[in-house]
Design an enzyme around this catalytic site. Sequence first.
Site, PDB file in Angstrom:
ATOM      1  N   GLU A 152       0.825  -1.212   0.000  1.00  0.00           N
ATOM      2  CA  GLU A 152       0.000   0.000   0.000  1.00  0.00           C
ATOM      3  C   GLU A 152       0.862   1.266   0.000  1.00  0.00           C
ATOM      4  OE1 GLU A 152      -2.733  -0.676   3.317  1.00  0.00           O
ATOM      5  OE2 GLU A 152      -4.034  -1.835   1.993  1.00  0.00           O
ATOM      6  N   ASP A 154      -8.524  -9.163   4.045  1.00  0.00           N
ATOM      7  CA  ASP A 154      -8.278  -8.018   4.915  1.00  0.00           C
ATOM      8  C   ASP A 154      -9.322  -7.894   6.018  1.00  0.00           C
ATOM      9  OD1 ASP A 154      -7.094  -5.773   5.854  1.00  0.00           O
ATOM     10  OD2 ASP A 154      -7.507  -4.522   4.123  1.00  0.00           O
ATOM     11  N   GLU A 183     -12.395  -2.199  12.147  1.00  0.00           N
ATOM     12  CA  GLU A 183     -12.465  -1.501  10.858  1.00  0.00           C
ATOM     13  C   GLU A 183     -13.649  -1.971  10.007  1.00  0.00           C
ATOM     14  OE1 GLU A 183      -8.883  -1.780   8.540  1.00  0.00           O
ATOM     15  OE2 GLU A 183      -9.744  -0.674   6.857  1.00  0.00           O
TER      16      GLU A 183
END
Length: 652
Positions: A268, A347, A375
């Site tokens: 990322e 993820d 998240e």
Amino acid sequence: MGIDPAWLPSAAFRAVGSRSTLVRGSGPLVDTVRAEVGAACRDFGGRVEHGAGDDFDLLLELTGDTDGTDGEGFTYAREDGRTTVTASGGRGLLYGLFHVVRLGEEAFRGSTARQTHRPAVGLRMLDHWDNVAVHPVMGQVERGYAGGSLFWRDGRARGEPERVRAYGRLLAACGINAVAVNNVNVHATEARLLTDRIGEVAFLAQVLRPYGIRTHLSVTFAAPIVLGGLPTADPLDARVRAWWAAATARVYEAIPDFGGYVVKADSEGQPGPFAYGRSHADGANMLAAALAPYGGSVHWRAFVYDHRQDWRDRSTDRARAAYDHFVPLDGEFADNAVLQVKHGPMDFQVREPVSPLIGAMPRTRLAVEVQATQEYTGQQRHVCWLGPMWSEVLRFPIQQESSVGELARGGLVAVSNVGDDPYWTGHPLAQANLYTFGRLAWDPGADPGAVLDEWIGLTFGREAGAGPHAGVRSVLDGSWRTYEKYTAPLGVGFMVQPGHHYGPSVDGYEYSPWGTYHFADRDGVGVDRSVASGTGFAGQYGKAWAEVYESPDTCPDELLLFFHHVPYDHVLKSGKTVIQHIYDTHFEGVAEVEAAREVWASLAGAVDPGRHARVAELFEEQVRSAREWRDQINSYFFRKSGVPDERGRVLY
Ligand code: GCW
């Protein structure tokens, strides 16, 4: 309000604090034990015995000569009306004390033959994604839902030892022994923690040390360039290696028991060895060599994938990436290089299969990473107790003979869900996730329901029969499955709003570069990851699981859309069609949240008013959000498929 005592309210120490206790041994962790017992006795009228007398109910004894922190096990016994804990290391004694605290009055009843307790894995760590300086997009804490950072504020260490100390105490009480204090995405300010700002890290290390917690630091692979002024960060360049060796020596001068580095490289947008044509083993081993003389480790993350994928490209599959990158390197990593693998191949979704990498690198020390910060599981506005998910992952027999928990020899790691919120975790009930992680890291085979009972007992009181125990339990116990019901179905994942990841957006990532697609069309939905006709991901598992996942007939329902693209009228093992399953689970999920909200309302008066009000308020948001999820997902699939709900409920 002050800082919430979480699972260590004074009342939890009643049984110890109302008796007489002899603490034998010396050293900093024994001092911590003595101070804990002393504080409990001040609250409840008990005594801390000194000297050689034998007038005591509880003996806490360090049997080794030194209070080395590494001895983590302890023995526990109750004989002749006395309870005894012995340990050969300071940490073990501290964990033994908290064991007695958890048992409460039970520790002082009847008799118990000598038991030995020791953690299954040596490293039980929390990674904080805390930025030192506020990041323009991610804020003070990346994916943080509990206010600001405990450690940093506006570019500086907060310098509040009481809060950090209270945190260390909570962590020790659930068995956590390591903390990484900054974000794995290392920005300019944070990079300097490694060099001229190491004193700020040393301050945290000093406050956490009396609770047996070692401090780790996330570092940028580009440090030799950005901090050292070198033209390269090539891991095989002698100047680069010398720079890391010298920087690491200075870290250990400041923090003699420093745990090591955490690195997110070539991921990322973070820098890494690929820029120099080097492998990730080259990168990790360079840092491992710098840390080795001091006994430190590098935690090298396996979260490496192409985040600039073309959505039109159907052959690239993000789920494959970690395995494809790292399995060829098995056997090349140094002993003190730990490969840190996310538990699933994507993820931290509400449902994923276990990462096939975990069974495929027998010659590498692996750590398994879970995400306590929610998240993708409600961002600490929704109740979502992750114990059952983590337990399923840890107990999963990825190889015939070994479970994930057994293969995680390099440690168990959670991304922390804690901030400077007065309840620590934003949602007061999210404390249960932090506690459960610690206890499952100590014993990956533990029954998560028993851990939940422990947490409720400590936090809300243990009076048998009375009190809020049953209500709190029913609110938390099934909350992960409830969350799964009203969000992305059958393992397909995502469908969240881009960027912040809260709330539904079915196509939010469908035409994006991030590699997270569901491929819904008028006929069906799901990702074909079979070997026969798809991306081949299913073939990354050992034979037994590869066969199970390869075919929609054998693939478990809850992962069907992770592995297969199926028509809406495909019949699940449950006997329902996929489309009807989507409708039913979304209606059920909302009904379950509404029911949980009522249970919580009924606990007014049994739970302290501040906590009760905070959770009640959050339930309003959870119900609103769950309805939004239900209606967007159901309407989306109704419009795509044209298939009505067989029970005639309203679809939009
Ligand atoms: O899930 C993703 C998050 C990023 C995070 C990344 C990672 C720290 O959206 O915010 O970056 O994972 O695990 O590195």
